[in-house]
Design an enzyme around this catalytic site. Structure first.
Site, PDB file in Angstrom:
ATOM      1  N   GLY A 149       0.626  -1.049   0.037  1.00 30.19           N
ATOM      2  CA  GLY A 149      -0.147  -0.166   0.023  1.00 30.19           C
ATOM      3  C   GLY A 149       0.984   1.362   0.037  1.00 30.19           C
ATOM      4  O   GLY A 149       0.967   1.814  -1.139  1.00 30.19           O
ATOM      5  N   ARG A 265      -2.475  15.764  -2.857  1.00 33.16           N
ATOM      6  CA  ARG A 265      -2.470  15.888  -1.428  1.00 33.16           C
ATOM      7  C   ARG A 265      -3.226  16.912  -0.879  1.00 33.16           C
ATOM      8  O   ARG A 265      -4.073  16.865   0.094  1.00 33.16           O
ATOM      9  CB  ARG A 265      -1.295  15.767  -1.026  1.00 33.16           C
ATOM     10  CG  ARG A 265      -0.709  14.250  -1.063  1.00 33.16           C
ATOM     11  CD  ARG A 265       0.561  13.977  -0.654  1.00 33.16           C
ATOM     12  NE  ARG A 265       0.662  12.086  -0.757  1.00 33.16           N
ATOM     13  CZ  ARG A 265       1.909  11.625  -1.079  1.00 33.16           C
ATOM     14  NH1 ARG A 265       3.157  12.368  -1.044  1.00 33.16           N
ATOM     15  NH2 ARG A 265       1.784  10.362  -1.219  1.00 33.16           N
ATOM     16  N   GLY A 364     -22.018  12.992  23.743  1.00 29.84           N
ATOM     17  CA  GLY A 364     -22.788  11.941  24.485  1.00 29.84           C
ATOM     18  C   GLY A 364     -23.309  10.983  23.422  1.00 29.84           C
ATOM     19  O   GLY A 364     -22.984  10.622  22.391  1.00 29.84           O
ATOM     20  N   GLU A 388      -4.127   8.509  -0.487  1.00 32.55           N
ATOM     21  CA  GLU A 388      -3.049   9.322  -1.111  1.00 32.55           C
ATOM     22  C   GLU A 388      -1.834   9.542   0.151  1.00 32.55           C
ATOM     23  O   GLU A 388      -1.065  10.539   0.020  1.00 32.55           O
ATOM     24  CB  GLU A 388      -3.758  10.676  -0.997  1.00 32.55           C
ATOM     25  CG  GLU A 388      -4.725  10.626  -2.252  1.00 32.55           C
ATOM     26  CD  GLU A 388      -4.262  10.564  -3.595  1.00 32.55           C
ATOM     27  OE1 GLU A 388      -4.502   9.470  -4.148  1.00 32.55           O
ATOM     28  OE2 GLU A 388      -3.550  11.532  -3.954  1.00 32.55           O
TER      29      GLU A 388
END
Ligand SMILES: Cc1cc2nc3c(=O)[nH]c(=O)nc-3n(C[C@H](O)[C@H](O)[C@H](O)COP(=O)(O)OP(=O)(O)OC[C@H]3O[C@@H](n4cnc5c(N)ncnc54)[C@H](O)[C@@H]3O)c2cc1C
Length: 411
Positions: A149, A265, A364, A388
């Site tokens: 990856g 990016r 909550g 990315e």
């Protein structure tokens, strides 16, 4: 260097993007979160509007193609450079519009026809001829494989030249829009023994024999976005579909292919900024309804926990926004921005994970319930710190740049 206010020329555009995000994305957000893998047909109309704006030159870089750097931008002798003018161009407007759209819904933005990550890759590195030829395609981006990856230099998918075509073989996993897109930008190696320099990207139309979608993934978040496994078996791709230069230049290394990331990016950072802002606005409404007063004029140490946490999260969010704008601004002003693009992605990915989860916590039981969107945004934001380039990989890139070390010296 950076003014945090939206540039005047983009204010109306940002307002319009926000309205579009509200009407098309936010309003369908839960529907397609629950109906995973169903095609969000509402986006067709929106995509046509974006296409129309692009054709008439009014899009101001609203889509994936907005990340192209003008030729003039690259030329150090151009008038803009010589006169020392600075500008906010298509990278800035793309980032601003992506922030608004992801305030609406990250998964649906990723599902926008003809605005895939592959389109950004084409816009970043294609020649003018290729840009024209691939106009109108919807391109996914396929780098990741079962065997790796993060380490994109480890690509095993092969591309072998045969006459006027390259023959591609391999398997790509986790391809965003892999099923819906009509082409895939596939990263493959021309010769594994030549290392990074031999890795090239190819625009592979899905209509070609030899490419098929194997299956779709079920996911934690961004469920409206399809994520596919794609198999290439003796897939003959026209040689002219290789993006950029076919030369294998060891000196150039990975630089050509990696140039895509300098532009994409900041876009992923913008997605994170948009998603985190949705959570911040959501929690602010809830805690103020509950009587909490957020007071910027008093020290946080004397305010309630909720108010203090909110102010701290907002400060973090602003720093991510600043880094994202800086990276886009540098791209518009033809300054090398690899390090800043990674800084923006690292910071924005992290604060988005942090903020969206803390908002769940602050609210909550409401935060954990499907009656509010907070739980969804916390799930959607996780991917923004992964694809990315993960958080850790961005930090590695920044460290290499700061220490002036190569990828072999610091890994
Ligand atoms: C929803 C989704 C959509 C995606 N879309 C696409 C797509 O469109 N196209 C595409 O090509 N890919 C896509 N991906 C794949 C994505 O880019 C990879 O998941 C990502 O690059 C990380 O690779 P990996 O999952 O194999 O993790 P690995 O590389 O195995 O990493 C595992 C962990 O180790 C850390 N790590 C790895 N190397 C280092 C190191 N040197 N130093 C420190 N830490 C390290 C990582 O940060 C991570 O935390 C997608 C993934 C998902 C989940």
């Amino acid at each position: 260097m950076i003014n945090l206010e939206t540039p005047k020329k983009f204010r109306l555009f940002v307002q319009q993007a926000n309205q579009v995000a509200d009407n098309f994305l936010r309003s369908n957000s839960r529907k397609y979160d629950l109906a995973e893998h169903e095609y969000p047909k509402e986006l067709d109309l929106l995509a046509s509007l974006v296409d129309g704006m692009s054709d008439s030159g009014q899009s101001q870089g609203a889509g994936a193609t907005g990340v192209r750097r003008d030729e003039d931008d690259e030329d150090p002798t151009s008038d803009t450079v010589k006169k020392g003018k600075v500008k906010n161009g298509t990278n800035m407007s793309s980032v601003l519009s992506v922030i608004e759209m992801c305030w609406g819904d990250v998964g649906l933005l990723l599902s926008m026809p003809r605005q895939g990550l592959g389109n950004s890759a084409i816009a970043s590195v294609a020649t003018d001829e290729q840009l024209e030829r691939f106009k109108g395609t919807w391109a996914a981006m396929a780098i990741t494989e079962p065997s790796f990856g993060s380490d994109s230099a480890a690509i095993t998918t092969t591309a072998v030249k045969d006459g006027d075509a390259y023959v591609l073989n391999g398997e790509k996993i986790f391809v965003t829009s892999g099923e819906r897109a009509d082409s895939v930008v596939v990263w493959a190696t021309l010769d594994k023994s030549l290392g990074r320099a031999a890795i090239k990207s190819f625009v592979v139309p899905k209509s070609l024999p030899g490419i098929r979608v194997e299956r779709l993934e079920h996911k934690l978040g961004i469920r409206s976005s399809d994520t596919a496994v794609i198999v290439l078996e003796d897939c003959r791709v026209p040689a002219e579909n290789l993006l950029g230069s076919a030369d294998v230049d060891p000196k150039q290394g990975f630089a050509g292919a990696m140039a895509t990331f300098d532009n994409t990016r900041p876009l992923v950072a913008a997605m994170a900024v948009g998603c985190a802002r949705a959570s911040l606005e959501g929690i602010r409404e809830l805690i103020e309804e509950a009587g909490v007063v957020i007071d910027y004029d008093r020290p946080v140490s004397v305010q309630s926990h909720s108010a203090a946490t909110f102010i701290q999260m907002e400060a973090d969010w602003e720093s991510a926004l600043l880094l994202t704008l800086a990276a886009a601004w540098m791209a518009d002003n033809r300054e090398p921005n690899s390090m800043e693009a990674s800084m923006a992605k690292a910071k924005a990915g992290r604060i988005a994970n942090d903020i969206t989860l803390r908002c769940v916590e602050l609210a909550g039981t409401l935060g954990y319930s499907e009656t509010e969107m907070l739980e969804k945004w916390s799930r959607d934001s996780k991917i923004l710190d992964i694809f990315e380039g993960t958080q850790q990989i961005q930090q590695l890139i920044v460290a290499r740049r700061l220490l002036n070390l190569t990828s072999t010296e610091l890994r």
